[in-house]
Write an enzyme that holds these catalytic residues in place. Structure first.
Site, PDB file in Angstrom:
ATOM      1  N   TYR A   1     -44.055  46.813  33.453  1.00  0.00           N
ATOM      2  CA  TYR A   1     -43.873  47.474  34.744  1.00  0.00           C
ATOM      3  C   TYR A   1     -42.866  46.708  35.602  1.00  0.00           C
ATOM      4  O   TYR A   1     -42.014  47.286  36.272  1.00  0.00           O
ATOM      5  CB  TYR A   1     -45.208  47.578  35.494  1.00  0.00           C
ATOM      6  CG  TYR A   1     -45.113  48.409  36.750  1.00  0.00           C
ATOM      7  CD1 TYR A   1     -45.430  49.762  36.729  1.00  0.00           C
ATOM      8  CD2 TYR A   1     -44.676  47.845  37.951  1.00  0.00           C
ATOM      9  CE1 TYR A   1     -45.312  50.540  37.870  1.00  0.00           C
ATOM     10  CE2 TYR A   1     -44.554  48.617  39.098  1.00  0.00           C
ATOM     11  CZ  TYR A   1     -44.875  49.964  39.061  1.00  0.00           C
ATOM     12  OH  TYR A   1     -44.758  50.731  40.191  1.00  0.00           O
TER      13      TYR A   1
ATOM     14  N   PHE B   1     -19.162  66.632  43.862  1.00  0.00           N
ATOM     15  CA  PHE B   1     -19.919  67.438  42.912  1.00  0.00           C
ATOM     16  C   PHE B   1     -21.056  68.103  43.689  1.00  0.00           C
ATOM     17  O   PHE B   1     -21.426  67.623  44.764  1.00  0.00           O
ATOM     18  CB  PHE B   1     -20.456  66.525  41.793  1.00  0.00           C
ATOM     19  CG  PHE B   1     -21.292  67.280  40.805  1.00  0.00           C
ATOM     20  CD1 PHE B   1     -20.709  68.233  39.986  1.00  0.00           C
ATOM     21  CD2 PHE B   1     -22.656  67.066  40.702  1.00  0.00           C
ATOM     22  CE1 PHE B   1     -21.477  68.952  39.092  1.00  0.00           C
ATOM     23  CE2 PHE B   1     -23.423  67.782  39.802  1.00  0.00           C
ATOM     24  CZ  PHE B   1     -22.832  68.736  39.002  1.00  0.00           C
ATOM     25  N   ASP B   2     -21.630  69.213  43.167  1.00  0.00           N
ATOM     26  CA  ASP B   2     -22.642  69.945  43.968  1.00  0.00           C
ATOM     27  C   ASP B   2     -23.805  69.079  44.439  1.00  0.00           C
ATOM     28  O   ASP B   2     -24.252  69.216  45.569  1.00  0.00           O
ATOM     29  CB  ASP B   2     -23.277  71.177  43.315  1.00  0.00           C
ATOM     30  CG  ASP B   2     -22.889  71.530  41.918  1.00  0.00           C
ATOM     31  OD1 ASP B   2     -21.947  70.923  41.390  1.00  0.00           O
ATOM     32  OD2 ASP B   2     -23.533  72.427  41.364  1.00  0.00           O
TER      33      ASP B   2
ATOM     34  N   ASP C   1     -18.138  57.745  42.722  1.00  0.00           N
ATOM     35  CA  ASP C   1     -19.058  58.573  41.940  1.00  0.00           C
ATOM     36  C   ASP C   1     -18.584  58.431  40.497  1.00  0.00           C
ATOM     37  O   ASP C   1     -17.588  59.015  40.085  1.00  0.00           O
ATOM     38  CB  ASP C   1     -19.008  60.024  42.425  1.00  0.00           C
ATOM     39  CG  ASP C   1     -19.929  60.931  41.621  1.00  0.00           C
ATOM     40  OD1 ASP C   1     -20.470  60.470  40.590  1.00  0.00           O
ATOM     41  OD2 ASP C   1     -20.108  62.092  42.008  1.00  0.00           O
TER      42      ASP C   1
ATOM     43  N   ALA D   1     -19.674  58.964  37.313  1.00  0.00           N
ATOM     44  CA  ALA D   1     -20.236  59.633  36.132  1.00  0.00           C
ATOM     45  C   ALA D   1     -19.332  59.530  34.902  1.00  0.00           C
ATOM     46  O   ALA D   1     -19.799  59.264  33.800  1.00  0.00           O
ATOM     47  CB  ALA D   1     -20.531  61.096  36.454  1.00  0.00           C
TER      48      ALA D   1
ATOM     49  N   LYS E   1     -23.533  60.944  31.294  1.00  0.00           N
ATOM     50  CA  LYS E   1     -22.204  61.322  30.805  1.00  0.00           C
ATOM     51  C   LYS E   1     -21.644  60.166  29.969  1.00  0.00           C
ATOM     52  O   LYS E   1     -21.958  60.026  28.799  1.00  0.00           O
ATOM     53  CB  LYS E   1     -21.280  61.666  31.976  1.00  0.00           C
ATOM     54  CG  LYS E   1     -21.550  63.025  32.604  1.00  0.00           C
ATOM     55  CD  LYS E   1     -22.652  62.998  33.596  1.00  0.00           C
ATOM     56  CE  LYS E   1     -22.731  64.277  34.401  1.00  0.00           C
ATOM     57  NZ  LYS E   1     -23.941  64.300  35.249  1.00  0.00           N
TER      58      LYS E   1
ATOM     59  N   HIS F   1     -26.779  79.406  41.982  1.00  0.00           N
ATOM     60  CA  HIS F   1     -26.296  79.778  40.635  1.00  0.00           C
ATOM     61  C   HIS F   1     -27.271  79.400  39.530  1.00  0.00           C
ATOM     62  O   HIS F   1     -27.242  79.980  38.463  1.00  0.00           O
ATOM     63  CB  HIS F   1     -24.920  79.179  40.373  1.00  0.00           C
ATOM     64  CG  HIS F   1     -24.867  77.687  40.510  1.00  0.00           C
ATOM     65  ND1 HIS F   1     -25.045  77.052  41.723  1.00  0.00           N
ATOM     66  CD2 HIS F   1     -24.660  76.703  39.607  1.00  0.00           C
ATOM     67  CE1 HIS F   1     -24.944  75.750  41.546  1.00  0.00           C
ATOM     68  NE2 HIS F   1     -24.720  75.503  40.270  1.00  0.00           N
TER      69      HIS F   1
END
Ligand code: F0G
Length: 459
Positions: free
Chosen positions: A72, A124-125, A215, A217, A258, A450
């Protein structure tokens, strides 16, 4: 014809995929209310919905899964990940979280509030959603070239630095809570950002005392483009380019699903600010779990550490980019337009060009996605007006700068023959393009519509 860059690996385990008939696909699509996210995975032949978490792990990563330390607190896998993160990114503090949006949820409320704005080359969204959930406003500031898919120029993911400085002066530097550099720029078609642009943005951020966050990714794919296309870096290793990219920012948020080639995971990196790290630890414990596992299993931390290095391997990146180039080359021969030159993680088809009879409110990007599924069982998604949604004030449909159908390519999953089938399906659809119907929404939720909306073809 572009030569296919052969895989720098061989296949040790396979996963059967189902072949379906056109009638079966028509039935599945109607049952899914013509929403690509409503389809069952088993009814899909080639799944290009996303390159996120859909990667194939290596034998080394799977053996890491067995070594994962499930303590843990203070597990070995955590310490290994922190050490590896420091080695690759050159940041003092590395915090694991369960995925990219968790990193945003932890970090953004510390930097933003309702008095602030955030500026990005393109959000990004989920990054946009977390800026807004923190009470702030999100502003995109990508170079104009990105908005012309057929224009072949390098580094179309770059920030428009002139506009950035203008925005800062307009709002006042104290109102800009963070500048976010998305590398590669997903929403603009997986387009890369150059080091030259990173340097300029960093200079502006420093001049005005604004926090700069990456960001991250698709950081390794971005480094590959820098090596290939930025003269200064042609003899520099991908790892050193990565170090250089990150040296210009203060923090990063990363979806490890990614370029770290895992199925789940994320990271926050903080270059040196111990006070900020303390706040990040607090939010991590509240939202994700204790700091030494951050919402992940020990086995996930272990495979993530290994994947970070595998994602930087130059032979792998050449093959990876080769897949995009190969598919794009087949489309060039057929006169099918896409965001070009092709980006890092997929081919973004210009659906507005392919289906010129459809208006933005008839969702050409979505119409082509449905058609690709009906034609060959290929699942893709819209990156256009269907994804963009409605104006929050007027509730009117917004018109996107692009109407893309995104063919996102999972890492180490599909072969050359799969790419041939994808190109063939697109070529068949192009022949009967004028018969492809537009779509209308019959039901939609308030946010991120969407993913769940019900739609139907316009007869
Ligand atoms: N930032 C970028 C640039 C992304 O592309 C994504 C996810 C995220 C952040 C959020 O990460 O999914 O791990 O929470 N992109 C996926 C896609 C979902 O399909 O492009 P996440």
């Amino acid at each position: 014809m572009k030569k296919y860059v052969a895989e720098p690996f061989r296949i040790k385990m396979v996963e059967t995929i189902k072949m379906t008939t056109k009638e079966e696909r028509e039935k599945s699509m109607a049952e899914a209310h013509y929403n690509m996210f409503g389809l069952r995975g088993e009814d899909v032949y080639i799944d290009l919905l996303t390159d996120s978490g859909t990667n194939a792990m290596s034998d080394t990563q799977w053996s890491g899964v067995m070594r994962g330390d499930e303590a843990y607190a203070g597990g070995n896998s955590y310490y290994k990940l922190v050490e590896d993160g420091r080695d690759i990114f050159g940041y003092e503090f590395i915090q694991p979280v369960h995925q990219g949006r968790a990193a945003e949820k932890v970090l953004f409320p510390i930097l933003l509030n309702s008095d602030k704005v955030a500026i990005s080359n393109t959000f990004f969204d989920t990054t946009r959603a977390h800026v807004e959930l923190a009470g702030a406003r999100a502003i995109d500031c990508v170079v104009e070239e990105a908005k012309q898919p057929s224009l072949r120029v390098k580094f179309k993911g770059n920030m428009d630095v002139e506009k950035l400085e203008k925005l800062i002066n307009e709002y006042g530097a104290e109102k800009v809570g963070v500048i976010v550099m998305t590398i590669t720029n997903n929403s603009a078609g997986g387009q890369p950002v150059s080091i030259a642009n990173m340097r300029e943005v960093s200079k502006i951020a420093k001049k005005y005392g604004i926090h700069l966050c990456i960001d991250a990714a698709r950081f390794a794919e971005n480094a590959f483009f820098i090596k290939r296309d930025e003269e200064e870096f042609k003899d520099v290793s991908i790892k050193d380019i990565t170090r250089e990219m990150f040296s210009y920012a203060d923090t990063f948020t990363m979806s490890a699903k990614k370029d770290a080639i895992v199925n789940m995971g994320g990271l926050i990196g903080i270059k040196e600010d111990a006070e900020l790290y303390q706040k990040v630890k607090g939010n991590t414990i509240s939202f994700e779990g204790f700091i030494t596992y951050g919402g992940l299993s020990g086995r996930d931390l272990e495979s993530l550490s290994i994947g970070l290095y595998e994602g930087l391997d130059e032979e792998y990146l050449k093959y990876r980019n080769g897949q995009m180039e190969y598919l794009a080359g087949l489309l060039d021969e057929a006169g099918i337009e896409y965001q070009s030159p092709v980006g890092g993680h997929g081919v973004f088809i210009d659906a507005a060009k392919m289906l010129p009879h459809l208006k933005y409110y008839e969702y050409p990007g979505h119409a082509l996605a449905v058609e690709l599924y009906l034609e060959a069982g290929i699942r893709t998604c819209d990156i256009g007006s269907f994804m963009l949604g409605n104006d929050p004030d007027t509730k009117e449909q917004l018109e996107s700068d692009f109407e893309f159908t995104r063919l996102a390519i999972p890492r180490r999953v599909y072969t050359q023959s799969h790419l041939d089938i994808i190109a063939e399906a697109l070529i068949n659809i192009k022949k009967r393009a004028s018969e492809v119907p537009g779509y209308r929404i019959t039901w939609e939720p308030e946010i991120l519509r969407h993913f769940q909306a019900h739609v139907e073809p316009i007869k």
